[in-house]
Write a protein that holds these residues in place. Structure first.
Motif, mmCIF file in Angstrom:
data_model
loop_
_atom_site.group_PDB
_atom_site.id
_atom_site.type_symbol
_atom_site.label_atom_id
_atom_site.label_comp_id
_atom_site.label_asym_id
_atom_site.label_seq_id
_atom_site.Cartn_x
_atom_site.Cartn_y
_atom_site.Cartn_z
ATOM 1 N N ARG A 37 56.867 18.180 47.395
ATOM 2 C CA ARG A 37 56.548 18.042 45.967
ATOM 3 C C ARG A 37 56.151 19.384 45.359
ATOM 4 N NH1 ARG A 37 53.900 13.486 47.782
ATOM 5 N NH2 ARG A 37 51.870 14.467 47.520
ATOM 6 N N GLN A 40 59.302 21.474 44.956
ATOM 7 C CA GLN A 40 60.122 20.974 43.855
ATOM 8 C C GLN A 40 59.516 21.366 42.515
ATOM 9 O OE1 GLN A 40 60.279 16.793 44.779
ATOM 10 N NE2 GLN A 40 62.088 17.015 46.087
ATOM 11 N N THR A 41 58.197 21.288 42.412
ATOM 12 C CA THR A 41 57.520 21.679 41.177
ATOM 13 C C THR A 41 57.726 23.167 40.910
ATOM 14 O OG1 THR A 41 55.846 19.967 41.461
ATOM 15 C CG2 THR A 41 55.290 21.790 40.003
ATOM 16 N N ASN A 44 61.164 24.053 39.655
ATOM 17 C CA ASN A 44 61.385 23.761 38.237
ATOM 18 C C ASN A 44 61.022 24.940 37.339
ATOM 19 O OD1 ASN A 44 62.265 21.163 38.775
ATOM 20 N ND2 ASN A 44 60.238 20.278 38.551
#
Length: 69
Positions: A37, A40-41, A44
């Motif tokens: 997570r 992935q953050t 972005n």
């Protein structure tokens, strides 16, 4: 972490009972998911600041360092 550390952890895991193994499995799974997570953050945000400044980020850091001297 070096190979001998990993090998030592594996040896300790082999000595655990089923309940302990389930607890470790849960912790490892949660840790992997948390790291996924986070990555992935961060993914972005890659490139979101491109074009805001007219100079390279490293050049900017170098100029700040020069000012401190």
């Amino acid at each position: 972490m070096n190979t001998s550390t990993v090998q030592s952890i594996i040896e300790q895991i082999r000595k655990l009972n089923t309940d302990e193994l389930e607890l470790i499995l849960k912790e490892v799974f949660e840790s992997v998911e948390r790291k996924k997570r986070i990555m992935q953050t961060l993914d972005n945000f890659i490139g979101t600041g491109k074009g805001i400044w007219n100079l390279d980020g490293q050049e900017y850091v170098n100029s700040l360092r020069e000012e401190d001297r």
